[in-house]
Design a protein around this motif. Structure first.
Motif, mmCIF file in Angstrom:
data_model
loop_
_atom_site.group_PDB
_atom_site.id
_atom_site.type_symbol
_atom_site.label_atom_id
_atom_site.label_comp_id
_atom_site.label_asym_id
_atom_site.label_seq_id
_atom_site.Cartn_x
_atom_site.Cartn_y
_atom_site.Cartn_z
ATOM 1 N N GLN A 45 0.823 -1.214 0.000
ATOM 2 C CA GLN A 45 0.000 0.000 0.000
ATOM 3 C C GLN A 45 0.860 1.268 0.000
ATOM 4 O O GLN A 45 0.445 2.297 -0.531
ATOM 5 C CB GLN A 45 -0.926 0.011 1.217
ATOM 6 C CG GLN A 45 -1.984 -1.077 1.218
ATOM 7 C CD GLN A 45 -3.022 -0.897 0.124
ATOM 8 O OE1 GLN A 45 -2.985 0.063 -0.639
ATOM 9 N NE2 GLN A 45 -3.937 -1.846 0.015
ATOM 10 N N LEU A 46 2.049 1.185 0.570
ATOM 11 C CA LEU A 46 2.905 2.369 0.671
ATOM 12 C C LEU A 46 3.789 2.574 -0.556
ATOM 13 O O LEU A 46 4.556 3.536 -0.597
ATOM 14 C CB LEU A 46 3.780 2.281 1.927
ATOM 15 C CG LEU A 46 3.046 2.440 3.266
ATOM 16 C CD1 LEU A 46 4.002 2.247 4.430
ATOM 17 C CD2 LEU A 46 2.348 3.793 3.362
ATOM 18 N N GLU A 47 3.683 1.705 -1.547
ATOM 19 C CA GLU A 47 4.455 1.899 -2.778
ATOM 20 C C GLU A 47 4.053 3.221 -3.438
ATOM 21 O O GLU A 47 2.881 3.493 -3.655
ATOM 22 C CB GLU A 47 4.221 0.734 -3.742
ATOM 23 C CG GLU A 47 4.855 -0.577 -3.280
ATOM 24 C CD GLU A 47 4.547 -1.723 -4.231
ATOM 25 O OE1 GLU A 47 3.833 -1.490 -5.241
ATOM 26 O OE2 GLU A 47 5.001 -2.852 -3.963
ATOM 27 N N GLY A 48 5.044 4.051 -3.723
ATOM 28 C CA GLY A 48 4.789 5.340 -4.355
ATOM 29 C C GLY A 48 4.279 6.406 -3.417
ATOM 30 O O GLY A 48 3.938 7.512 -3.873
ATOM 31 N N TYR A 49 4.256 6.122 -2.102
ATOM 32 C CA TYR A 49 3.659 7.073 -1.164
ATOM 33 C C TYR A 49 4.379 8.415 -1.172
ATOM 34 O O TYR A 49 3.744 9.474 -1.093
ATOM 35 C CB TYR A 49 3.649 6.483 0.245
ATOM 36 C CG TYR A 49 2.895 7.347 1.232
ATOM 37 C CD1 TYR A 49 1.508 7.288 1.294
ATOM 38 C CD2 TYR A 49 3.559 8.237 2.076
ATOM 39 C CE1 TYR A 49 0.802 8.092 2.169
ATOM 40 C CE2 TYR A 49 2.863 9.037 2.952
ATOM 41 C CZ TYR A 49 1.485 8.970 2.999
ATOM 42 O OH TYR A 49 0.790 9.778 3.856
ATOM 43 N N THR A 50 5.694 8.402 -1.250
ATOM 44 C CA THR A 50 6.448 9.652 -1.249
ATOM 45 C C THR A 50 6.637 10.216 -2.656
ATOM 46 O O THR A 50 7.319 11.232 -2.824
ATOM 47 C CB THR A 50 7.833 9.448 -0.592
ATOM 48 O OG1 THR A 50 8.540 8.422 -1.299
ATOM 49 C CG2 THR A 50 7.678 9.044 0.867
ATOM 50 N N GLN A 51 6.034 9.581 -3.653
ATOM 51 C CA GLN A 51 6.090 10.071 -5.036
ATOM 52 C C GLN A 51 4.729 10.571 -5.519
ATOM 53 O O GLN A 51 4.428 10.552 -6.707
ATOM 54 C CB GLN A 51 6.600 8.977 -5.984
ATOM 55 C CG GLN A 51 8.087 8.675 -5.873
ATOM 56 C CD GLN A 51 8.401 7.790 -4.684
ATOM 57 O OE1 GLN A 51 7.751 6.773 -4.481
ATOM 58 N NE2 GLN A 51 9.402 8.165 -3.902
ATOM 59 N N GLY A 52 3.886 10.983 -4.583
ATOM 60 C CA GLY A 52 2.599 11.569 -4.956
ATOM 61 C C GLY A 52 1.493 10.576 -5.195
ATOM 62 O O GLY A 52 0.498 10.913 -5.839
ATOM 63 N N ALA A 53 1.635 9.345 -4.676
ATOM 64 C CA ALA A 53 0.607 8.316 -4.902
ATOM 65 C C ALA A 53 0.171 7.701 -3.577
ATOM 66 O O ALA A 53 0.466 6.534 -3.295
ATOM 67 C CB ALA A 53 1.131 7.241 -5.845
ATOM 68 N N PRO A 54 -0.529 8.453 -2.719
ATOM 69 C CA PRO A 54 -0.999 7.884 -1.452
ATOM 70 C C PRO A 54 -2.186 6.948 -1.671
ATOM 71 O O PRO A 54 -3.022 7.187 -2.532
ATOM 72 C CB PRO A 54 -1.420 9.119 -0.661
ATOM 73 C CG PRO A 54 -1.861 10.099 -1.712
ATOM 74 C CD PRO A 54 -0.944 9.866 -2.886
ATOM 75 N N PHE A 55 -2.240 5.879 -0.867
ATOM 76 C CA PHE A 55 -3.398 4.977 -0.955
ATOM 77 C C PHE A 55 -4.572 5.507 -0.149
ATOM 78 O O PHE A 55 -5.726 5.171 -0.392
ATOM 79 C CB PHE A 55 -3.021 3.564 -0.489
ATOM 80 C CG PHE A 55 -2.803 3.419 0.995
ATOM 81 C CD1 PHE A 55 -3.828 2.992 1.833
ATOM 82 C CD2 PHE A 55 -1.566 3.703 1.562
ATOM 83 C CE1 PHE A 55 -3.622 2.846 3.201
ATOM 84 C CE2 PHE A 55 -1.345 3.559 2.928
ATOM 85 C CZ PHE A 55 -2.378 3.132 3.750
ATOM 86 N N CYS A 56 -4.281 6.385 0.829
ATOM 87 C CA CYS A 56 -5.330 6.935 1.692
ATOM 88 C C CYS A 56 -4.817 8.225 2.313
ATOM 89 O O CYS A 56 -3.638 8.332 2.664
ATOM 90 C CB CYS A 56 -5.692 5.918 2.784
ATOM 91 S SG CYS A 56 -6.923 6.486 3.972
ATOM 92 N N VAL A 57 -5.689 9.229 2.430
ATOM 93 C CA VAL A 57 -5.354 10.500 3.064
ATOM 94 C C VAL A 57 -6.469 10.822 4.054
ATOM 95 O O VAL A 57 -7.652 10.786 3.696
ATOM 96 C CB VAL A 57 -5.215 11.633 2.027
ATOM 97 C CG1 VAL A 57 -4.902 12.956 2.722
ATOM 98 C CG2 VAL A 57 -4.151 11.296 0.990
ATOM 99 N N LEU A 58 -6.101 11.148 5.288
ATOM 100 C CA LEU A 58 -7.083 11.368 6.345
ATOM 101 C C LEU A 58 -7.059 12.811 6.842
ATOM 102 O O LEU A 58 -6.006 13.442 6.917
ATOM 103 C CB LEU A 58 -6.803 10.439 7.530
ATOM 104 C CG LEU A 58 -6.898 8.939 7.252
ATOM 105 C CD1 LEU A 58 -6.442 8.145 8.467
ATOM 106 C CD2 LEU A 58 -8.307 8.545 6.863
ATOM 107 N N SER A 59 -8.226 13.306 7.199
ATOM 108 C CA SER A 59 -8.342 14.641 7.800
ATOM 109 C C SER A 59 -8.226 14.540 9.310
ATOM 110 O O SER A 59 -8.228 13.449 9.893
ATOM 111 C CB SER A 59 -9.685 15.274 7.428
ATOM 112 O OG SER A 59 -10.726 14.722 8.224
ATOM 113 N N ASP A 60 -8.148 15.691 9.959
ATOM 114 C CA ASP A 60 -8.350 15.748 11.411
ATOM 115 C C ASP A 60 -9.791 15.339 11.719
ATOM 116 O O ASP A 60 -10.642 15.233 10.820
ATOM 117 C CB ASP A 60 -8.131 17.171 11.929
ATOM 118 C CG ASP A 60 -6.690 17.646 11.811
ATOM 119 O OD1 ASP A 60 -5.826 16.850 11.379
ATOM 120 O OD2 ASP A 60 -6.440 18.817 12.144
ATOM 121 N N ALA A 61 -10.071 15.148 12.994
ATOM 122 C CA ALA A 61 -11.451 14.915 13.439
ATOM 123 C C ALA A 61 -12.058 16.253 13.845
ATOM 124 O O ALA A 61 -11.512 16.958 14.705
ATOM 125 C CB ALA A 61 -11.477 13.940 14.604
#
Length: 322
Positions: free
Chosen positions: A43-59
């Protein structure tokens, strides 16, 4: 990316604030625990190259969004609202009802409410210091140094309080249903510091596909979590942000590895505004290759944030005049 909203109900105090970047870190540990380390690595493949699998907001308080990082005079056309004697009153109005989102930003100060307004004149959230003791097993008592009593600040929510978390999911690699189950797991086991003694528990009340709002003719994008905008080409003259330094530490087993702390990272805080757009996600993934942690070289940090679009043309003109 697919946009989701999750509504949670706190069941205990929280010793770690519910911020998008720290919640993402716990999500990674929950994914590893549920599906194994290989699943997390994929899931973390490409995470630091602009390809996140999931992005979360604050609550956020359910049904509200944070006030943008703008001076008070930019959020109200009424100069009386920003008079020195009223500034303290208005600066506590931190939350915008979602139903007022399409109103002009330069009128938002009139629509924003304080935490006590949300809870009906009671404290929606309170911070309290809790004293902890560490017992020396040789003497059976506390003492000095590592065995001295210490305090931890905890956040207590008003009974019945509900919080909204927004998520963007790359449905080709992950799914909202998978995220829902992992959030349930986190809520059952506890989030953040002192989860082992009952802190950070919550119940997932609602999960739904939800389109994040956007004003007509948006030209600026507001972060719903701390993010890392450095070097991404945003126009500094048209952007407004508040710096935030994250002194992160590892969770789960890595927290007791002897080197629990990560390198500090400089972020733009929730509510920061960046132009140009349009964008669905602000920021970038941080870490990897030992840049974030010596103890766990592959560690990454969520420098991404979900974004909502705002039309700041009139606000920007007012700021330039001042």
């Amino acid at each position: 990316m697919q946009s989701w909203r999750f509504r949670i109900r706190p069941l205990s105090a929280f010793a770690t604030p519910l911020r998008g970047d720290t919640l993402f870190g716990q999500l990674c540990w929950a994914l590893r625990l549920a599906n194994g380390e290989e699943a997390l690595v994929r899931q973390l493949e490409g995470y630091t190259q602009g390809a996140p699998f999931c992005v979360l907001s604050d609550a956020f308080p359910a049904g509200y969004l944070p006030r943008p990082q703008l001076p008070l005079f930019a959020l109200s056309a009424d100069t009386e609202d920003t008079a020195p004697e009223k500034r303290k009153q208005y600066k506590n109005r931190l939350w915008l009802p979602l139903e007022k989102f399409q109103q002009p930003v330069e009128e938002w100060l009139h629509h924003c409410v304080s935490a006590s307004d949300i809870a009906g004149r009671a404290a929606w959230q309170k911070a309290r210091a809790r004293v902890h003791n560490t017992i020396n097993r040789r003497t059976g008592t506390t003492g000095e140094g590592a065995f001295a009593p210490y305090t931890v600040e905890e956040q207590w929510y008003n009974p019945g309080a509900q919080l909204d978390i927004y998520a963007l999911v790359d449905e080709s690699r992950f799914s909202g249903e998978m995220l829902e189950q992992l959030l349930r797991n986190i809520g059952d086991s506890g989030y953040g510091k002192d989860a082992g003694i009952g802190r950070g528990r919550f119940h997932l009340e609602l999960s739904e596909l939800y389109q994040l709002p956007e004003q007509g003719d948006s030209d600026t994008w507001m972060a719903l979590a701390p993010c890392a905008p450095q070097g991404l080409g945003y126009n500094p003259a048209a952007s407004y942000w508040k710096p935030f330094t994250r002194y992160g530490r590892h969770g789960a087993l890595a927290a007791v590895s002897g080197r629990p702390f990560k390198n500090p990272v400089l972020l733009a805080d929730t509510g920061s505004l960046f132009a140009p757009g349009p964008v669905q996600v602000l920021g970038q993934g941080l870490g990897g290759d030992g840049r974030l942690s010596v103890a766990v070289a592959d560690s990454v940090h969520q420098g991404y944030a979900p974004a909502v679009g705002l039309n700041l043309r009139r606000v920007r003109a007012r700021i330039e005049r001042n």
